[in-house]
Scaffold this motif. Sequence first.
Motif, PDB file in Angstrom:
ATOM      1  N   LEU A   3       0.823  -1.208   0.000  1.00 52.45           N
ATOM      2  CA  LEU A   3       0.000   0.000   0.000  1.00 52.45           C
ATOM      3  C   LEU A   3       0.859   1.261   0.000  1.00 52.45           C
ATOM      4  O   LEU A   3       0.476   2.276  -0.550  1.00 52.45           O
ATOM      5  CB  LEU A   3      -0.935  -0.004   1.211  1.00 52.45           C
ATOM      6  CG  LEU A   3      -2.068  -1.018   1.141  1.00 52.45           C
ATOM      7  CD1 LEU A   3      -2.791  -1.105   2.477  1.00 52.45           C
ATOM      8  CD2 LEU A   3      -3.037  -0.668   0.038  1.00 52.45           C
ATOM      9  N   SER A   6       2.038   2.804  -3.425  1.00 53.11           N
ATOM     10  CA  SER A   6       1.071   3.402  -4.337  1.00 53.11           C
ATOM     11  C   SER A   6       1.470   4.835  -4.682  1.00 53.11           C
ATOM     12  O   SER A   6       2.141   5.525  -3.916  1.00 53.11           O
ATOM     13  CB  SER A   6      -0.334   3.389  -3.728  1.00 53.11           C
ATOM     14  OG  SER A   6      -0.450   4.379  -2.725  1.00 53.11           O
ATOM     15  N   ILE A 124      -7.552   9.005  -1.883  1.00 52.90           N
ATOM     16  CA  ILE A 124      -7.254   7.824  -2.703  1.00 52.90           C
ATOM     17  C   ILE A 124      -6.546   6.761  -1.861  1.00 52.90           C
ATOM     18  O   ILE A 124      -6.903   5.575  -1.916  1.00 52.90           O
ATOM     19  CB  ILE A 124      -6.415   8.208  -3.936  1.00 52.90           C
ATOM     20  CG1 ILE A 124      -7.262   9.026  -4.911  1.00 52.90           C
ATOM     21  CG2 ILE A 124      -5.846   6.962  -4.624  1.00 52.90           C
ATOM     22  CD1 ILE A 124      -6.472   9.674  -6.027  1.00 52.90           C
ATOM     23  N   GLN A 125      -5.556   7.169  -1.076  1.00 50.76           N
ATOM     24  CA  GLN A 125      -4.833   6.215  -0.230  1.00 50.76           C
ATOM     25  C   GLN A 125      -5.778   5.569   0.789  1.00 50.76           C
ATOM     26  O   GLN A 125      -5.707   4.361   1.026  1.00 50.76           O
ATOM     27  CB  GLN A 125      -3.658   6.888   0.480  1.00 50.76           C
ATOM     28  CG  GLN A 125      -2.797   5.933   1.261  1.00 50.76           C
ATOM     29  CD  GLN A 125      -2.052   4.932   0.388  1.00 50.76           C
ATOM     30  OE1 GLN A 125      -1.815   5.175  -0.795  1.00 50.76           O
ATOM     31  NE2 GLN A 125      -1.676   3.815   0.963  1.00 50.76           N
ATOM     32  N   ARG A 127      -8.954   5.078   0.461  1.00 52.60           N
ATOM     33  CA  ARG A 127      -9.811   4.134  -0.266  1.00 52.60           C
ATOM     34  C   ARG A 127      -9.056   2.846  -0.618  1.00 52.60           C
ATOM     35  O   ARG A 127      -9.625   1.756  -0.540  1.00 52.60           O
ATOM     36  CB  ARG A 127     -10.385   4.782  -1.518  1.00 52.60           C
ATOM     37  CG  ARG A 127     -11.449   5.800  -1.188  1.00 52.60           C
ATOM     38  CD  ARG A 127     -12.063   6.392  -2.415  1.00 52.60           C
ATOM     39  NE  ARG A 127     -13.138   7.299  -2.045  1.00 52.60           N
ATOM     40  CZ  ARG A 127     -13.632   8.208  -2.841  1.00 52.60           C
ATOM     41  NH1 ARG A 127     -13.170   8.334  -4.078  1.00 52.60           N
ATOM     42  NH2 ARG A 127     -14.604   9.002  -2.432  1.00 52.60           N
ATOM     43  N   LEU A 128      -7.789   2.972  -1.008  1.00 47.09           N
ATOM     44  CA  LEU A 128      -6.978   1.782  -1.280  1.00 47.09           C
ATOM     45  C   LEU A 128      -6.861   0.910  -0.031  1.00 47.09           C
ATOM     46  O   LEU A 128      -6.995  -0.316  -0.100  1.00 47.09           O
ATOM     47  CB  LEU A 128      -5.579   2.181  -1.756  1.00 47.09           C
ATOM     48  CG  LEU A 128      -5.459   2.757  -3.158  1.00 47.09           C
ATOM     49  CD1 LEU A 128      -4.047   3.284  -3.404  1.00 47.09           C
ATOM     50  CD2 LEU A 128      -5.832   1.709  -4.193  1.00 47.09           C
ATOM     51  N   GLU A 129      -6.601   1.541   1.104  1.00 47.06           N
ATOM     52  CA  GLU A 129      -6.490   0.783   2.351  1.00 47.06           C
ATOM     53  C   GLU A 129      -7.828   0.170   2.735  1.00 47.06           C
ATOM     54  O   GLU A 129      -7.879  -0.953   3.242  1.00 47.06           O
ATOM     55  CB  GLU A 129      -5.940   1.670   3.458  1.00 47.06           C
ATOM     56  CG  GLU A 129      -4.473   1.986   3.247  1.00 47.06           C
ATOM     57  CD  GLU A 129      -3.847   2.769   4.379  1.00 47.06           C
ATOM     58  OE1 GLU A 129      -4.403   2.779   5.500  1.00 47.06           O
ATOM     59  OE2 GLU A 129      -2.790   3.374   4.135  1.00 47.06           O
ATOM     60  N   GLU A 131     -10.137  -0.854   0.641  1.00 50.70           N
ATOM     61  CA  GLU A 131     -10.311  -2.025  -0.225  1.00 50.70           C
ATOM     62  C   GLU A 131      -9.501  -3.208   0.287  1.00 50.70           C
ATOM     63  O   GLU A 131      -9.993  -4.340   0.320  1.00 50.70           O
ATOM     64  CB  GLU A 131      -9.902  -1.686  -1.663  1.00 50.70           C
ATOM     65  CG  GLU A 131     -10.840  -0.743  -2.360  1.00 50.70           C
ATOM     66  CD  GLU A 131     -10.298  -0.269  -3.707  1.00 50.70           C
ATOM     67  OE1 GLU A 131      -9.292  -0.843  -4.193  1.00 50.70           O
ATOM     68  OE2 GLU A 131     -10.873   0.673  -4.266  1.00 50.70           O
TER      69      GLU A 131
END
Length: 162
Positions: A3, A6, A124-125, A127-129, A131
């Motif tokens: 993560l 990214s 964005i970060q 949301r990535l985490e 997910e």
Amino acid sequence: MTLKDSAAWWTKLAASGVLIGLVIERFVAGGLPGWPSPAIPLAQLLVVFGGCITLAHYAVLRRKGVTCTESQEPVRLVRSGGLFPSTRHPMYLGDAVTCVGLAMLAPSVAAGLILVVAITALVIQARLEDEFLARRFPIEHGQWRAQSGLLLPRLSPSRGVG
């Protein structure tokens, strides 16, 4: 890829660094215009408050055995302590508050644009985490998501899991 590999992670770091650089440049160039404007102490308070939010929640994660190393096993879902019951990413909230304060300390179009980039990268970060955690802990994360906000605290639980 982790993560922290990214583009959002690195963009957040770079934007924060540029904001700090703009503040330093402002002081080197002769200080802040309009000192002692009421906005200056507010901006300083935001920088300190945001930093405290980030550090306090880093301490919560450490107490619960979660570190910032990517090799940790097992990854844990932390839903208690500090703002975690109402905010899934309180450390990013702290980072955002700090960035707002920094942009206020170096008021310019450039600082405003960089602030937009930093906040976008933080979202964005986060949301990535989210997910990643939803795949790792589908039931627990779904329950937590229903009760908490991404970055901003949710004061009342939503009716749905989405």
